[in-house]
Design a protein around this motif. Sequence first.
Motif, PDB file in Angstrom:
ATOM      1  N   MET A  93       0.865  -1.168   0.000  1.00  0.00           N
ATOM      2  CA  MET A  93       0.000   0.000   0.000  1.00  0.00           C
ATOM      3  C   MET A  93       0.909   1.227   0.000  1.00  0.00           C
ATOM      4  O   MET A  93       1.863   1.312   0.757  1.00  0.00           O
ATOM      5  CB  MET A  93      -0.896  -0.020   1.243  1.00  0.00           C
ATOM      6  CG  MET A  93      -1.940   1.043   1.233  1.00  0.00           C
ATOM      7  SD  MET A  93      -3.069   1.102   2.675  1.00  0.00           S
ATOM      8  CE  MET A  93      -3.355  -0.554   3.134  1.00  0.00           C
ATOM      9  N   SER A  94       0.592   2.167  -0.847  1.00  0.00           N
ATOM     10  CA  SER A  94       1.427   3.359  -0.917  1.00  0.00           C
ATOM     11  C   SER A  94       1.149   4.289   0.256  1.00  0.00           C
ATOM     12  O   SER A  94       0.162   4.151   0.970  1.00  0.00           O
ATOM     13  CB  SER A  94       1.191   4.093  -2.236  1.00  0.00           C
ATOM     14  OG  SER A  94      -0.004   4.848  -2.154  1.00  0.00           O
ATOM     15  N   GLN A  95       2.024   5.249   0.417  1.00  0.00           N
ATOM     16  CA  GLN A  95       1.911   6.228   1.492  1.00  0.00           C
ATOM     17  C   GLN A  95       0.568   6.954   1.430  1.00  0.00           C
ATOM     18  O   GLN A  95      -0.062   7.185   2.451  1.00  0.00           O
ATOM     19  CB  GLN A  95       3.066   7.224   1.381  1.00  0.00           C
ATOM     20  CG  GLN A  95       3.065   8.283   2.433  1.00  0.00           C
ATOM     21  CD  GLN A  95       3.918   7.896   3.625  1.00  0.00           C
ATOM     22  OE1 GLN A  95       4.664   6.935   3.573  1.00  0.00           O
ATOM     23  NE2 GLN A  95       3.815   8.643   4.683  1.00  0.00           N
ATOM     24  N   LEU A  96       0.133   7.320   0.237  1.00  0.00           N
ATOM     25  CA  LEU A  96      -1.119   8.063   0.077  1.00  0.00           C
ATOM     26  C   LEU A  96      -2.314   7.256   0.591  1.00  0.00           C
ATOM     27  O   LEU A  96      -3.148   7.774   1.332  1.00  0.00           O
ATOM     28  CB  LEU A  96      -1.318   8.437  -1.396  1.00  0.00           C
ATOM     29  CG  LEU A  96      -2.541   9.267  -1.725  1.00  0.00           C
ATOM     30  CD1 LEU A  96      -2.485  10.611  -0.994  1.00  0.00           C
ATOM     31  CD2 LEU A  96      -2.631   9.491  -3.221  1.00  0.00           C
TER      32      LEU A  96
ATOM     33  N   GLN B 213      -5.737   5.993   7.434  1.00  0.00           N
ATOM     34  CA  GLN B 213      -5.507   6.452   8.801  1.00  0.00           C
ATOM     35  C   GLN B 213      -6.498   7.549   9.180  1.00  0.00           C
ATOM     36  O   GLN B 213      -6.973   7.602  10.315  1.00  0.00           O
ATOM     37  CB  GLN B 213      -4.066   6.951   8.970  1.00  0.00           C
ATOM     38  CG  GLN B 213      -3.693   7.236  10.398  1.00  0.00           C
ATOM     39  CD  GLN B 213      -3.801   6.021  11.310  1.00  0.00           C
ATOM     40  OE1 GLN B 213      -3.515   4.900  10.905  1.00  0.00           O
ATOM     41  NE2 GLN B 213      -4.228   6.226  12.526  1.00  0.00           N
ATOM     42  N   ALA B 214      -6.835   8.393   8.226  1.00  0.00           N
ATOM     43  CA  ALA B 214      -7.784   9.474   8.490  1.00  0.00           C
ATOM     44  C   ALA B 214      -9.166   8.940   8.844  1.00  0.00           C
ATOM     45  O   ALA B 214      -9.948   9.622   9.508  1.00  0.00           O
ATOM     46  CB  ALA B 214      -7.872  10.401   7.278  1.00  0.00           C
ATOM     47  N   HIS B 215      -9.454   7.719   8.423  1.00  0.00           N
ATOM     48  CA  HIS B 215     -10.785   7.134   8.653  1.00  0.00           C
ATOM     49  C   HIS B 215     -10.770   5.980   9.643  1.00  0.00           C
ATOM     50  O   HIS B 215     -11.800   5.357   9.883  1.00  0.00           O
ATOM     51  CB  HIS B 215     -11.376   6.666   7.323  1.00  0.00           C
ATOM     52  CG  HIS B 215     -11.577   7.774   6.346  1.00  0.00           C
ATOM     53  ND1 HIS B 215     -12.610   8.664   6.446  1.00  0.00           N
ATOM     54  CD2 HIS B 215     -10.849   8.160   5.276  1.00  0.00           C
ATOM     55  CE1 HIS B 215     -12.523   9.546   5.469  1.00  0.00           C
ATOM     56  NE2 HIS B 215     -11.458   9.258   4.742  1.00  0.00           N
TER      57      HIS B 215
END
Length: 68
Positions: free
Chosen positions: A1-4, A10-12
């Motif tokens: 999984m990429s950083q984006l 993480q935000a959710h």
Amino acid sequence: MSQLEQLELQAHREQLDADVQQLVDKYLAIAEWDVPEINEPLAVALIITAIRQALDRVEQASPTAAPI
């Protein structure tokens, strides 16, 4: 999984945790309607196991699921 994607997830994460807890609570309430004297810790454990199994089936059925 990429950083984006990791940052977006993480935000959710808190909402995802709350949603899963609500799902456990929903099925525990249903079980308690059917069996008022239910062993709640055992019922929660069984519900969590069923949710894990459902997640596995969803992952297997998803043609776009990439390994992490």
